[in-house]
Write a protein that holds these residues in place. Sequence first.
Motif, mmCIF file in Angstrom:
data_model
loop_
_atom_site.group_PDB
_atom_site.id
_atom_site.type_symbol
_atom_site.label_atom_id
_atom_site.label_comp_id
_atom_site.label_asym_id
_atom_site.label_seq_id
_atom_site.Cartn_x
_atom_site.Cartn_y
_atom_site.Cartn_z
ATOM 1 N N GLN A 296 -1.352 1.464 -5.556
ATOM 2 C CA GLN A 296 -0.923 -0.036 -5.796
ATOM 3 C C GLN A 296 0.643 0.087 -6.397
ATOM 4 O OE1 GLN A 296 -3.864 -1.680 -8.547
ATOM 5 N NE2 GLN A 296 -5.542 -1.875 -6.690
ATOM 6 N N SER A 297 0.874 0.992 -7.139
ATOM 7 C CA SER A 297 2.137 1.050 -7.759
ATOM 8 C C SER A 297 2.772 2.496 -7.694
ATOM 9 C CB SER A 297 2.098 0.495 -9.149
ATOM 10 O OG SER A 297 3.254 0.647 -9.869
ATOM 11 N N ARG B 199 0.953 -1.144 -0.134
ATOM 12 C CA ARG B 199 0.116 0.031 -0.104
ATOM 13 C C ARG B 199 0.862 1.431 -0.138
ATOM 14 N NH1 ARG B 199 -2.081 1.225 4.204
ATOM 15 N NH2 ARG B 199 -3.932 2.299 3.794
ATOM 16 N N TYR B 200 1.142 1.926 -1.141
ATOM 17 C CA TYR B 200 1.928 3.083 -0.969
ATOM 18 C C TYR B 200 1.261 4.381 -0.910
ATOM 19 C CZ TYR B 200 4.527 -0.520 -3.614
ATOM 20 O OH TYR B 200 5.363 -1.467 -3.905
ATOM 21 N N LEU B 201 1.738 5.289 0.002
ATOM 22 C CA LEU B 201 1.423 6.467 0.386
ATOM 23 C C LEU B 201 2.436 7.463 -0.215
ATOM 24 C CD1 LEU B 201 0.504 5.299 4.155
ATOM 25 C CD2 LEU B 201 -0.897 5.310 2.147
ATOM 26 N N ASN C 199 3.776 1.433 4.712
ATOM 27 C CA ASN C 199 3.122 1.323 6.005
ATOM 28 C C ASN C 199 4.161 1.763 7.046
ATOM 29 O OD1 ASN C 199 0.461 0.597 5.175
ATOM 30 N ND2 ASN C 199 1.071 -1.374 5.141
ATOM 31 N N SER C 200 5.405 1.900 6.646
ATOM 32 C CA SER C 200 6.553 2.418 7.612
ATOM 33 C C SER C 200 6.303 3.945 8.053
ATOM 34 C CB SER C 200 7.992 1.892 7.000
ATOM 35 O OG SER C 200 8.063 2.799 5.700
ATOM 36 N N LEU D 88 -0.211 4.773 -9.128
ATOM 37 C CA LEU D 88 -1.299 4.583 -9.674
ATOM 38 C C LEU D 88 -2.002 3.353 -9.100
ATOM 39 C CD1 LEU D 88 1.556 4.519 -11.799
ATOM 40 C CD2 LEU D 88 -0.361 4.607 -13.407
ATOM 41 N N THR D 89 -3.179 3.116 -9.395
ATOM 42 C CA THR D 89 -3.920 1.991 -9.169
ATOM 43 C C THR D 89 -5.351 1.804 -9.758
ATOM 44 O OG1 THR D 89 -5.236 1.158 -7.123
ATOM 45 C CG2 THR D 89 -5.884 3.611 -7.566
#
Length: 414
Positions: free
Chosen positions: A322-323, A178-180, A368-369, A207-208
Amino acid sequence: MRSTIFILLWLLITVHGGSPSRHKILEVERKLKHLRRHSLKTIKSEDGDIINCIDINKQPAFDNPALKDHKIQMAPTHNSAKKDLTVGSRTSRYGKKMNESLIVTSQVWQKSGKCAEGTIPVRRIRKRELLKADSVEEYGRKKPSFSHHEHGEVNKNLDSFVQLKNHSKAILFTVGYRYLGGKADLRVCNPFVEKDDEYSTTQVALLTGPHNDFECVQSGWAVNPSVYGDRQTRLFVYWTADGSKETGCFDLTCPGFIQTNNEIALGAAIYPISIPGGLPYVITIYIFKDPCTNNWWMQYGEKTNIGYWPPELFETILYNAQSVEWGGEVYSARVAQTPHTATQMGNGQFASVLDYSSAITRMRIHDNSEALKIPEWTYDFSDEYNCYDVWYMSEYIYDPQFYYGGPGRNPKCP
């Protein structure tokens, strides 16, 4: 009024060999008048651009019905870039010197004036670019990006939004989390773009979604004659919520992106530019999600927050991406055709020419880190390796480097 219409007709005949309808001319005039109605100050740049200083509360984004009740967030509530402990820096005349690259924060128009607090700089759209668009609504939008399913050319091991019709990519990407946020230093180049309806960009993108309906936010530099009317290298942002079918655009050419900064103009020319063998000027782009508001912020340099894409524009990426992608993209109807387009990617050099090719460094992700980190799992990809190629250097060095680009048409890519 008659003289204005005559001039517009003559201009379009010269460019296209045809004449616009009276309806389109009037539609263009209404659009331009609408965009300029809130201008409080005009700045004429030495490169030909005109910058309008517009009240921040009356910027183009608020023409979007979905943003009718939106309240501007002037600064992000959280910025994980502050926790990237891998960064070291020294001062240079153009910004900061990092990893032997000169970080650029300058734009040409800034030599001619500035916009006051409470306003934002908006690059004025030119009539001729708006008239050349298929329609006023499609101006500033990428062509719909459907994958090559009909030709059976899709690599089944890649996410489908990586491969796009009429687009040639040379990228590094990461998937699986999960990219933030995503960040990088992009070497600034000025590639040759052969035709006015083609473009060459280098960007950080998140992108997702499926191949024909993906959501995306991205930023970087572009040479895009159809949007900007010339072949200068310019700072851009872009978004879409449906694979560019009906939503999204470059910069502020449609209502969506909300700008908060009064010093940087989206779509304005960047300087100085890197040349092969010369000083490696770069821009730092960081796109990150505010965990409290779900706004996707775009940061330029190490501390300049330009603005954000509000969650009202999207359905899925408002939660996470997602990417994350880093790299170059060329758009042309002659991608995968013979003769191939001669539009270059990066600085026109293949990735294997390490000392002279385009490079992206200091690539970071926020998952998530708590802090930004170097992506652990990455994949490099090129649609047309003989036209534009890639080289990811990750072994025996502390911080990986990504090289990409190419000349387009050449003996290996006829």
